[in-house]
Write an enzyme that holds these catalytic residues in place. Structure first.
Site, PDB file in Angstrom:
ATOM      1  CE  LYS A 153       0.605 -40.156 -15.788  1.00  0.00           C
ATOM      2  NZ  LYS A 153       1.813 -40.678 -15.212  1.00  0.00           N
TER       3      LYS A 153
HETATM    4  N1  GLU Z   1       6.584 -41.008  -9.942  1.00  0.00           N
HETATM    5  C1  GLU Z   1       5.603 -41.764  -9.236  1.00  0.00           C
HETATM    6  C2  GLU Z   1       4.302 -41.828 -10.036  1.00  0.00           C
HETATM    7  O1  GLU Z   1       4.091 -41.006 -10.905  1.00  0.00           O
HETATM    8  C3  GLU Z   1       5.249 -41.177  -7.875  1.00  0.00           C
HETATM    9  C4  GLU Z   1       6.358 -41.315  -6.933  1.00  0.00           C
HETATM   10  C5  GLU Z   1       6.098 -40.932  -5.498  1.00  0.00           C
HETATM   11  O2  GLU Z   1       5.257 -40.062  -5.213  1.00  0.00           O
HETATM   12  O3  GLU Z   1       6.773 -41.472  -4.648  1.00  0.00           O
HETATM   13  O4  GLU Z   1       3.526 -42.712  -9.792  1.00  0.00           O
END
Ligand code: GLU
Length: 287
Positions: A252
Site C-alpha cells: 500500500k
Molecule cells: N484482509 C486480508 C488482507 O487485506 C485478506 C484476508 C484474506 O483474503 O484471507 O490482507
C-alpha cells in the site's frame, strides 16, 4: 457446482495493482462458474484501518468493472460474533490470557537460544500458558491488560491431523504449530484476523478462497480453527503476488500503482487489467 468466493481487503490504504489482480482472479472464477463473488471489508484493526478507504475501495473495484453479490459485510460491525468464537474456545479450555507486553516477549525470545521465528513472525514463548488458575483469575480481576491466545499444542492434539485442498495442486498437510500460540483477541482489537476471517468465511458459506501466497502460512492456523469450531472446509488457491521491476511485491505504500493513481494518470480499466496480466505472466515465467 456451488461456488462462493470472496475478496476481503482491509481499508488501511487505497487498493493497488496487486489487490486488483487478486480480486480479478476471484471475480472471474465466480463469473465463469456461475457462482457468487462476495466483498467483505476486514477492518477489525481500527487503529490501522481508516473508514474513508472503504468507499474508495468500492469505487475503485466498480471502476475496474467488478461487481459483487449481496451486501458488503463490514467486520467492525460484528465484534460480538467474534467474541462468541473466543468464548467457545475459552470454554473448551483452548484459550488462555496472556499478560506479556510486546517488549517482554521480544526480550524473552532474544534471550532464548532457539529464538523461534516462524512463518507468521515471532513465536510466543508460552510464558503465560503455564500460569496457575488463581494467578490468572487475580490478574484478570485486577483489570490487567491482556490478550487471549490459542493453546496451539492442545488445539492440535484436540483436532488431530489436518490437511487442506490447494485447488489443482493437491493436498497440503497442516502444521498446526506454524504460528505457535497465536493471538485470538486483544484489548484494543477485540478479535484477531485469524478468528474474524475464518468465522466470516464459514458464515458466508465461502467454498473457495482465492488469495495471495503471502497468506499461505496463515492457512495452517485457519484450518486448525475451522476444525476446532466444526466449520466447513473451503478449497484454497494461493496465487503468486505481482512484483515490481525490482522483484518487490506491491504494497500500500507504493502510491504510484494504486488503482486511483493509474486511473488519474489516464489509464482505462482494460489497460490496468492488461498491466496486471503482463506482470503475472512475467512472474510465472521466471518462477
Ligand atoms: N484482509 C486480508 C488482507 O487485506 C485478506 C484476508 C484474506 O483474503 O484471507 O490482507
Amino acid at each position: 457446482m456451488n461456488f462462493v468466493t470472496r475478496f476481503a481487503p482491509s481499508p488501511t490504504g487505497l487498493l493497488h495493482l496487486g489487490h486488483a489482480w487478486s480480486a480479478l482472479l476471484a471475480w472471474r472464477r465466480a463469473r465463469e462458474l456461475g457462482g457468487r463473488f462476495i466483498l467483505r471489508i476486514e477492518d477489525i484493526d481500527t487503529g490501522r484501518c481508516k473508514p474513508a478507504f472503504e468507499p474508495a475501495m468500492l469505487e475503485d473495484l466498480t471502476w475496474l468493472g467488478l461487481d459483487w453479490d449481496g451486501p458488503v459485510r463490514r467486520q467492525s460491525d460484528h465484534f460480538d460474533d467474534f467474541d462468541a468464537v473466543l468464548n467457545t474456545l475459552r470454554d473448551e479450555g483452548l484459550a488462555y490470557p496472556c499478560f506479556c507486553t510486546r517488549r517482554q516477549i521480544e526480550a524473552e525470545v532474544a534471550a532464548s537460544q532457539s529464538a523461534p521465528h516462524g512463518l507468521l513472525g515471532l513465536i510466543y514463548p508460552g510464558t503465560c500458558r503455564s500460569l496457575d488458575e488463581t494467578e490468572r483469575l487475580e490478574r484478570l480481576a485486577a483489570g490487567e491488560n491482556h490478550a487471549w491466545r490459542l493453546d496451539a499444542g492442545l488445539a492440535a492434539a484436540r483436532a488431530g491431523p489436518l490437511t487442506w485442498q490447494e485447488d489443482g495442486r493437491g493436498v497440503v498437510e497442516v502444521d498446526p504449530l506454524v504460528g505457535g500460540d497465536v493471538v485470538l483477541a486483544r484489548k484494543d482489537t477485540p478479535s484477531s484476523y485469524h478468528v474474524a476471517v475464518t468465522h466470516d468465511d464459514h458464515l458466508q458459506g465461502i467454498t473457495h478462497i482465492i488469495r495471495g501466497e503471502d497468506l499461505h502460512p496463515s492457512t495452517h492456523v485457519h484450518r486448525l480453527l475451522q476444525a476446532l469450531m466444526c466449520w466447513s472446509e473451503p478449497v484454497y488457491t494461493h496465487h503468486g503476488l505481482l512484483r515490481d521491476d525490482q522483484g518487490k511485491r506491491f504494497a500500500k505504500r507504493d502510491r504510484a500503482l494504486t488503482l486511483r493513481s493509474l486511473r488519474e494518470a489516464g489509464l482505462t480499466p482494460e489497460e490496468v487489467i492488461a498491466m496486471a496480466e503482463t506482470l503475472a505472466e512475467r512472474d510465472s515465467a521466471v518462477s
